[in-house]
Structure formats: structure tokens, C-alpha cells
Design an enzyme around this catalytic site. Structure first.
Site, PDB file in Angstrom:
ATOM      1  N   ASP A  15      22.794 -17.872   7.591  1.00  0.00           N
ATOM      2  CA  ASP A  15      21.690 -18.766   7.225  1.00  0.00           C
ATOM      3  C   ASP A  15      20.579 -18.562   8.245  1.00  0.00           C
ATOM      4  O   ASP A  15      20.785 -17.986   9.315  1.00  0.00           O
ATOM      5  CB  ASP A  15      22.175 -20.225   7.237  1.00  0.00           C
ATOM      6  CG  ASP A  15      21.064 -21.195   6.877  1.00  0.00           C
ATOM      7  OD1 ASP A  15      20.351 -20.928   5.884  1.00  0.00           O
ATOM      8  OD2 ASP A  15      20.854 -22.190   7.588  1.00  0.00           O
ATOM      9  N   SER A  16      19.401 -19.096   7.917  1.00  0.00           N
ATOM     10  CA  SER A  16      18.278 -19.033   8.853  1.00  0.00           C
ATOM     11  C   SER A  16      18.559 -19.859  10.108  1.00  0.00           C
ATOM     12  O   SER A  16      17.917 -19.667  11.130  1.00  0.00           O
ATOM     13  CB  SER A  16      17.031 -19.577   8.170  1.00  0.00           C
ATOM     14  OG  SER A  16      17.307 -20.870   7.656  1.00  0.00           O
ATOM     15  N   TYR A  47      13.126 -19.783   7.201  1.00  0.00           N
ATOM     16  CA  TYR A  47      12.897 -18.708   6.242  1.00  0.00           C
ATOM     17  C   TYR A  47      12.070 -19.241   5.053  1.00  0.00           C
ATOM     18  O   TYR A  47      11.442 -18.464   4.342  1.00  0.00           O
ATOM     19  CB  TYR A  47      14.225 -18.192   5.665  1.00  0.00           C
ATOM     20  CG  TYR A  47      15.047 -17.270   6.552  1.00  0.00           C
ATOM     21  CD1 TYR A  47      14.709 -17.020   7.879  1.00  0.00           C
ATOM     22  CD2 TYR A  47      16.182 -16.641   6.045  1.00  0.00           C
ATOM     23  CE1 TYR A  47      15.487 -16.181   8.668  1.00  0.00           C
ATOM     24  CE2 TYR A  47      16.960 -15.793   6.817  1.00  0.00           C
ATOM     25  CZ  TYR A  47      16.613 -15.564   8.135  1.00  0.00           C
ATOM     26  OH  TYR A  47      17.388 -14.723   8.895  1.00  0.00           O
ATOM     27  N   GLY A  48      12.133 -20.556   4.858  1.00  0.00           N
ATOM     28  CA  GLY A  48      11.588 -21.170   3.648  1.00  0.00           C
ATOM     29  C   GLY A  48      10.096 -21.033   3.433  1.00  0.00           C
ATOM     30  O   GLY A  48       9.597 -21.259   2.329  1.00  0.00           O
ATOM     31  N   CYS A  78      22.048 -19.212   2.905  1.00  0.00           N
ATOM     32  CA  CYS A  78      20.653 -19.653   2.846  1.00  0.00           C
ATOM     33  C   CYS A  78      20.113 -19.495   1.416  1.00  0.00           C
ATOM     34  O   CYS A  78      20.130 -18.386   0.859  1.00  0.00           O
ATOM     35  CB  CYS A  78      19.833 -18.808   3.805  1.00  0.00           C
ATOM     36  SG  CYS A  78      18.096 -19.222   3.832  1.00  0.00           S
ATOM     37  N   ASN A  79      19.630 -20.583   0.849  1.00  0.00           N
ATOM     38  CA  ASN A  79      19.082 -20.522  -0.507  1.00  0.00           C
ATOM     39  C   ASN A  79      17.851 -19.642  -0.579  1.00  0.00           C
ATOM     40  O   ASN A  79      17.644 -18.922  -1.555  1.00  0.00           O
ATOM     41  CB  ASN A  79      18.715 -21.930  -0.989  1.00  0.00           C
ATOM     42  CG  ASN A  79      19.869 -22.595  -1.689  1.00  0.00           C
ATOM     43  OD1 ASN A  79      19.993 -22.515  -2.898  1.00  0.00           O
ATOM     44  ND2 ASN A  79      20.741 -23.220  -0.920  1.00  0.00           N
ATOM     45  N   THR A  80      17.024 -19.718   0.466  1.00  0.00           N
ATOM     46  CA  THR A  80      15.794 -18.919   0.453  1.00  0.00           C
ATOM     47  C   THR A  80      16.145 -17.431   0.451  1.00  0.00           C
ATOM     48  O   THR A  80      15.609 -16.652  -0.355  1.00  0.00           O
ATOM     49  CB  THR A  80      14.917 -19.262   1.674  1.00  0.00           C
ATOM     50  OG1 THR A  80      14.645 -20.658   1.665  1.00  0.00           O
ATOM     51  CG2 THR A  80      13.619 -18.486   1.661  1.00  0.00           C
ATOM     52  N   GLU A 157      16.472 -32.660   9.900  1.00  0.00           N
ATOM     53  CA  GLU A 157      16.752 -32.208  11.274  1.00  0.00           C
ATOM     54  C   GLU A 157      16.412 -33.288  12.293  1.00  0.00           C
ATOM     55  O   GLU A 157      16.969 -33.336  13.375  1.00  0.00           O
ATOM     56  CB  GLU A 157      16.006 -30.906  11.564  1.00  0.00           C
ATOM     57  CG  GLU A 157      16.567 -29.772  10.734  1.00  0.00           C
ATOM     58  CD  GLU A 157      16.291 -28.388  11.290  1.00  0.00           C
ATOM     59  OE1 GLU A 157      15.590 -28.276  12.311  1.00  0.00           O
ATOM     60  OE2 GLU A 157      16.778 -27.417  10.679  1.00  0.00           O
ATOM     61  N   CYS A 189      18.845 -25.958  -1.342  1.00  0.00           N
ATOM     62  CA  CYS A 189      18.505 -25.723   0.060  1.00  0.00           C
ATOM     63  C   CYS A 189      19.701 -26.193   0.878  1.00  0.00           C
ATOM     64  O   CYS A 189      20.289 -27.238   0.584  1.00  0.00           O
ATOM     65  CB  CYS A 189      17.251 -26.501   0.447  1.00  0.00           C
ATOM     66  SG  CYS A 189      16.894 -26.465   2.223  1.00  0.00           S
ATOM     67  N   THR A 190      20.029 -25.407   1.891  1.00  0.00           N
ATOM     68  CA  THR A 190      21.220 -25.704   2.708  1.00  0.00           C
ATOM     69  C   THR A 190      21.237 -27.124   3.273  1.00  0.00           C
ATOM     70  O   THR A 190      22.294 -27.721   3.428  1.00  0.00           O
ATOM     71  CB  THR A 190      21.267 -24.730   3.907  1.00  0.00           C
ATOM     72  OG1 THR A 190      19.980 -24.723   4.530  1.00  0.00           O
ATOM     73  CG2 THR A 190      21.658 -23.342   3.466  1.00  0.00           C
ATOM     74  N   HIS A 191      20.055 -27.638   3.625  1.00  0.00           N
ATOM     75  CA  HIS A 191      19.993 -28.944   4.313  1.00  0.00           C
ATOM     76  C   HIS A 191      20.215 -30.143   3.387  1.00  0.00           C
ATOM     77  O   HIS A 191      20.614 -31.205   3.836  1.00  0.00           O
ATOM     78  CB  HIS A 191      18.614 -29.133   4.949  1.00  0.00           C
ATOM     79  CG  HIS A 191      18.372 -28.307   6.171  1.00  0.00           C
ATOM     80  ND1 HIS A 191      18.428 -26.939   6.154  1.00  0.00           N
ATOM     81  CD2 HIS A 191      18.058 -28.672   7.442  1.00  0.00           C
ATOM     82  CE1 HIS A 191      18.154 -26.481   7.367  1.00  0.00           C
ATOM     83  NE2 HIS A 191      17.928 -27.523   8.164  1.00  0.00           N
TER      84      HIS A 191
HETATM   85  N1  DGL Z   1      18.250 -22.445   4.991  1.00  0.00           N
HETATM   86  C1  DGL Z   1      17.027 -22.629   4.269  1.00  0.00           C
HETATM   87  C2  DGL Z   1      17.336 -22.687   2.758  1.00  0.00           C
HETATM   88  O1  DGL Z   1      18.450 -22.974   2.340  1.00  0.00           O
HETATM   89  C3  DGL Z   1      16.304 -23.885   4.705  1.00  0.00           C
HETATM   90  C4  DGL Z   1      15.702 -23.794   6.093  1.00  0.00           C
HETATM   91  C5  DGL Z   1      14.661 -22.695   6.206  1.00  0.00           C
HETATM   92  O2  DGL Z   1      13.550 -22.832   5.655  1.00  0.00           O
HETATM   93  O3  DGL Z   1      14.970 -21.692   6.825  1.00  0.00           O
HETATM   94  O4  DGL Z   1      16.467 -22.444   1.967  1.00  0.00           O
END
Ligand code: DGL
Length: 271
Positions: A15-16, A47-48, A78-80, A157, A189-191
Site C-alpha cells: 500500500d502507499s 498515491y491518491g 492500495c485501491n489507487t 489519520e 479506499c484502504t482507509h
Molecule cells: N491507500 C490509498 C487507497 O486505497 C489511500 C491513501 C493514498 O492516497 O495513498 O486509495
């Protein structure tokens, strides 16, 4: 040709940053005997808001790292990265690679009764239209409504997922779903699983929320079983953590995402 995986080898998850720990948490639950290597690219987060070229470059460095650790499969938590880099990564590597978009789309298509699906994610994920494309690839009859919610990540966060500020922000983003009749909402999104309660209350208490960790975990489990490469050692697997920036913040916030303490976090530079 994809290299044959060996059961005792670990599974790479990246993940990012720390958000992917929500995915890891469910992977560990679904596959308790597997060993995982978690890689959080904390030096390059987020990464988003980045371009596909940049995210592809970062992701390739991470997968190259996994290759030196004999990973039998890699999960792009990471979804992005899944939305904007997966296709290119799949063409560049011959290891089993799992994105988080397709499994959540397949699950939603299978379970939605109204055939109307909502997706929320970062700016880059939503802008890529990867979820809508994935429904199309599946020849799904579902209508898809996508909304970018970039302020959710910093709120989460900050530990503010359940505050009046979060409720206000959620209401502002999610009111666009009103009147769409969606019965399923993909947390793209992971969060977002950390903010699930606030999100659910805002949209509708009966809404089905879809968690990437669960959908990709089940897909990975089926794959390992089919290919006879599940770790059947009988002992609980271990997870190692690597981050590209200093580990303190990852350690502090990460235990909240993972639901347990992390034993050993190593700082590593890929440059
Ligand atoms: N991990 C990113 C996602 O799932 C979210 C945080 C980021 O923007 O890096 O899209």
C-alpha cells in the site's frame, strides 16, 4: 507464463502507507497460516492524488522488492494502485498479482438486489473510472455511482472518523447518492473501513458495505487452494513490515488500523 507458487513462501501485500493494514487484517483472518510481508510506501504517500505513471513506477519498485523475498503472490492492497496501475503491472510481471477492484466488483454484482452500486475512493481511483470499467468487463447490469472523498483519508489519520467534523464532511460528499437507490457501497479506499460507522449512518443504516480485504482475501484463498499452494503447516503465519519512511508514525497509527501491535517494522529505502 506465471511461475508456480510454493506453499511455504510468503504473500506480499503493499500500500502507499498504513491504510493497507485494514486489508492485511482481513487477509490474516481469512488465511491464518500464511506468512505475509507488508510493504507501506510511507515516503511516497499519498498515491491518491498522483498520476498513473508515478504510481506504476512506485509499484514496480515494490514488486521488485517482493521478488527478492520469494513471495508466492502479491496483493495490491492500495485501491489507487489497483485502479490505475494494475493492468500495467499484470503485463510486466509473471507472478500471481491480485488487485482489490475486481473482487469487490464481482461480489457487489453478485449480491446487489437493486442493481445500483455506489463506490467511494480517492481522487485518482474515482477519476480512473476503474470500478465502472470493471462492472462493464463483467457484463454486469448494475448502474454504478462513483464519488471521490479525498478528505476522508486525512480525517481518519487524525483519528477523527467518528466526530461531528467527519459526519459533516461525509454528509457533504455522500448526499449525491440520495435518490440513486444504491443498496451496496464499495469502500474503494484502504482507509475507509475505519470510518465505516460514520459512512453507514450517513448513507443508510441498511446499506451493504463492501470491504476490499474480505473480497480479495476470499479470491486469494480460492486461488491458493486451487493451485495447491496454501500453507498447510498448521502453525500460525508471521507478518513482517517494511516502510520507506521512519517507522514511528506507522507504528502509532498502524496498530489502530490492524487491530493489534506490530512486532517488527523495518525502514527500507528502494532508491
Ligand atoms: N491507500 C490509498 C487507497 O486505497 C489511500 C491513501 C493514498 O492516497 O495513498 O486509495
Amino acid at each position: 507464463m506465471i511461475t508456480k507458487p510454493i506453499s511455504k513462501f510468503p504473500i506480499g501485500v503493499f500500500d502507499s502507507g498504513l491504510g493497507g493494514l485494514t486489508v492485511l487484517k482481513l487477509l490474516e483472518k481469512i488465511l491464518p497460516n500464511e506468512c505475509f510481508i507488508y510493504f507501506g510506501d510511507t515516503d511516497h504517500v499519498p498515491y491518491g492524488s498522483k498520476s498513473a505513471d508515478t504510481v506504476i513506477r512506485y509499484s514496480k519498485d515494490i514488486i521488485d522488492f517482493f521478488l527478492t523475498h520469494n513471495t508466492k503472490a502479491v496483493v495490491i492492497a492500495c485501491n489507487t494502485a489497483s485502479a490505475i496501475a494494475y493492468k500495467e503491472l499484470r503485463n510486466s510481471y509473471n507472478i500471481p498479482l491480485f488487485d482489490v477492484v475486481a473482487p469487490s466488483v464481482a461480489y457487489s454484482d453478485y449480491t446487489s438486489k437493486t442493481r445500483k452500486i455506489g463506490v467511494i475512493g480517492t481522487y485518482s481511483t474515482i477519476h480512473s473510472r476503474a470500478y465502472t470499467q470493471s462492472f462493464t468487463d463483467l457484463k454486469s447490469d448494475c448502474s454504478v455511482f462513483e464519488i471521490a472523498c479525498p478528505l476522508f483519508v486525512p480525517l481518519i489519520e487524525e483519528g477523527w472518523s467518528n466526530t461531528s467534523v467527519a459526519r459533516e464532511v461525509a454528509h457533504t460528499y455522500l448526499e449525491a447518492f440520495q435518490g440513486t437507490e444504491i443498496d451496496t457501497l464499495i469502500l474503494g479506499c484502504t482507509h475507509y473501513p475505519i470510518m465505516a460507522e460514520t459512512i453507514k449512518k450517513t448513507v443508510n443504516d441498511h446499506m451493504q458495505l463492501v470491504y476490499s480485504g474480505e473480497t480479495v482475501g476470499n479470491k486469494l484463498s480460492t486461488y491458493l487452494e486451487k493451485n495447491n499452494c496454501k500453507n498447510k503447516s498448521g502453525s500460525l503465519g508471521e507478518t513482517r513490515f517494511y516502510v520507506t519512511d521512519f517507522p514511528q508514525k506507522f507504528d502509532e497509527l498502524g496498530s489502530r488500523f490492524l487491530g493489534r501491535n506490530m512486532e517488527y517494522i523495518e525502514h527500507i529505502s528502494l532508491i
